[in-house]
Write a protein that holds these residues in place. Structure first.
Motif, short mmCIF file in Angstrom:
data_model
loop_
_atom_site.label_atom_id
_atom_site.label_comp_id
_atom_site.label_asym_id
_atom_site.label_seq_id
_atom_site.Cartn_x
_atom_site.Cartn_y
_atom_site.Cartn_z
N GLN A 188 -22.16 6.61 14.90
CA GLN A 188 -22.44 5.25 15.35
C GLN A 188 -22.94 4.37 14.21
O GLN A 188 -22.91 3.15 14.29
CB GLN A 188 -23.49 5.27 16.47
N TRP A 189 -23.38 5.02 13.12
CA TRP A 189 -23.87 4.28 11.96
C TRP A 189 -22.95 4.43 10.76
O TRP A 189 -22.76 3.50 10.00
CB TRP A 189 -25.27 4.78 11.59
N PHE A 190 -22.44 5.63 10.59
CA PHE A 190 -21.71 5.96 9.37
C PHE A 190 -20.29 6.39 9.71
O PHE A 190 -20.06 7.50 10.19
CB PHE A 190 -22.41 7.07 8.61
N SER A 191 -19.32 5.50 9.46
CA SER A 191 -17.93 5.84 9.78
C SER A 191 -17.27 6.62 8.67
O SER A 191 -16.31 7.36 8.91
CB SER A 191 -17.14 4.55 10.06
N ASP A 192 -17.74 6.44 7.43
CA ASP A 192 -17.09 7.08 6.29
C ASP A 192 -18.02 8.01 5.53
O ASP A 192 -17.71 8.41 4.40
CB ASP A 192 -16.54 6.02 5.32
N ALA A 193 -19.17 8.33 6.08
CA ALA A 193 -20.15 9.15 5.36
C ALA A 193 -19.64 10.57 5.14
O ALA A 193 -18.93 11.13 5.97
CB ALA A 193 -21.47 9.18 6.12
N LYS A 194 -20.03 11.13 4.01
CA LYS A 194 -19.71 12.53 3.75
C LYS A 194 -20.80 13.15 2.91
O LYS A 194 -21.50 12.46 2.16
CB LYS A 194 -18.35 12.68 3.06
N LEU A 195 -20.95 14.44 3.05
CA LEU A 195 -21.95 15.18 2.30
C LEU A 195 -21.27 15.92 1.15
O LEU A 195 -20.17 16.44 1.31
CB LEU A 195 -22.66 16.19 3.20
N GLN A 196 -21.95 15.92 0.01
CA GLN A 196 -21.42 16.61 -1.16
C GLN A 196 -22.54 17.42 -1.80
O GLN A 196 -23.71 17.01 -1.77
CB GLN A 196 -20.87 15.60 -2.17
N ASN A 197 -22.16 18.54 -2.37
CA ASN A 197 -23.13 19.39 -3.07
C ASN A 197 -22.79 19.46 -4.55
O ASN A 197 -21.62 19.56 -4.93
CB ASN A 197 -23.12 20.80 -2.47
N LEU A 219 -25.73 -1.08 7.86
CA LEU A 219 -27.17 -0.86 7.87
C LEU A 219 -27.92 -2.16 7.60
O LEU A 219 -28.93 -2.47 8.25
CB LEU A 219 -27.56 0.19 6.82
N ILE A 220 -27.42 -2.92 6.62
CA ILE A 220 -28.08 -4.19 6.27
C ILE A 220 -28.05 -5.16 7.44
O ILE A 220 -29.01 -5.91 7.67
CB ILE A 220 -27.41 -4.81 5.01
N ARG A 228 -28.32 -4.43 10.48
CA ARG A 228 -29.34 -4.01 11.45
C ARG A 228 -30.76 -4.12 10.87
O ARG A 228 -31.74 -4.13 11.61
CB ARG A 228 -29.09 -2.55 11.87
N LYS A 229 -30.86 -4.15 9.54
CA LYS A 229 -32.16 -4.18 8.88
C LYS A 229 -32.08 -5.15 7.71
O LYS A 229 -31.72 -4.78 6.60
CB LYS A 229 -32.54 -2.77 8.40
N ALA A 230 -32.40 -6.42 7.97
CA ALA A 230 -32.21 -7.48 6.98
C ALA A 230 -32.98 -7.23 5.70
O ALA A 230 -32.54 -7.59 4.60
CB ALA A 230 -32.61 -8.82 7.59
N SER A 231 -34.16 -6.60 5.79
CA SER A 231 -34.99 -6.37 4.60
C SER A 231 -34.38 -5.37 3.65
O SER A 231 -34.77 -5.28 2.48
CB SER A 231 -36.38 -5.88 5.02
N LEU A 232 -33.40 -4.59 4.11
CA LEU A 232 -32.80 -3.55 3.28
C LEU A 232 -32.11 -4.14 2.07
O LEU A 232 -32.18 -3.59 0.97
CB LEU A 232 -31.82 -2.71 4.11
N SER A 233 -31.45 -5.27 2.24
CA SER A 233 -30.76 -5.91 1.11
C SER A 233 -31.75 -6.25 0.00
O SER A 233 -31.49 -6.03 -1.19
CB SER A 233 -30.04 -7.18 1.59
#
Length: 199
Positions: free
Chosen positions: A81-90, A172-173, A175-180
């Motif tokens: 619902q927040w991250f459509s393209d997120a992926k984890l990498q090691n 994210l920005i 939803r959270k204006a201060s993040l920018s």
């Protein structure tokens, strides 16, 4: 088939160098979703998605109280619902995640482990600026301004990183204006540190 050869200054270091090289290959293959089979041969079609999707909810939960997600109601069980393209990498300790002067297509967030933020300054020496730990992010310079990365990031320990696309960051920005503003402040601090290194 591929063959790789390398030289070592001291034959006594051969096993250590080979182990380091094979570790780097293993991590790179894992990030691409490739299992190294033996003795069979397997052909893979990659879609660029996370090689460990079951781990994503846990990673989001670990980041719930960090700069990016603090103050937001994020359900770790539904990261899509927040991250459509997120992926984890090691990455293995010693691997370079971002190189100075590169275009970085993602905002990277440290989930576990520690990385070193470094830069080559005017004196042509490599300077360590500071450590990056859980919740710290990098790649913001290219993602938000289109500039080349003013620093390099190298894994100090084995690390797990969450990669966020520009669309995910802007979501994210929104939803959270201060993040920018927070990202901009960190970007300014890092540019000043990089500019002042070696002086």
């Amino acid at each position: 088939d591929y063959a790789i050869s390398f030289s070592v200054a001291d034959f006594g270091d051969k096993a250590k160098v080979k182990d380091k090289f094979m570790t780097a290959v293993w991590y790179a293959a894992q990030r691409s979703g490739i299992v190294i089979p033996y003795p069979t041969r397997t052909v893979y079609t990659l879609d660029g998605k996370s090689s460990s999707p079951d781990r994503l909810p846990q990673a989001v939960a670990l980041l719930a109280e960090t700069t990016l997600l603090r103050g937001l109601t994020v359900d770790p069980a539904s990261p899509d619902q927040w991250f459509s393209d997120a992926k984890l990498q090691n990455f293995a300790a010693g691997e370079t995640v971002v190189r100075q002067g590169e275009q970085v297509p993602y905002l990277y967030v440290v989930v576990t482990g520690t990385a070193k933020l470094k830069c080559i300054a005017a004196d042509r020496l490599v300077h360590e600026l500071y450590d990056l730990n859980r919740g710290d992010f990098f790649g913001e310079a290219t993602l938000l301004s289109g500039a080349d990365s003013p620093y390099s990031v190298q894994a100090a320990t084995d690390i797990e990183i969450l990669s966020l696309s520009k669309d995910d960051v802007f979501r994210l920005i929104a939803r959270k204006a201060s993040l920018s503003k927070e990202i901009g402040q960190i970007m300014t601090i890092r540019r000043k540190l990089a500019a002042g290194a070696g002086k």
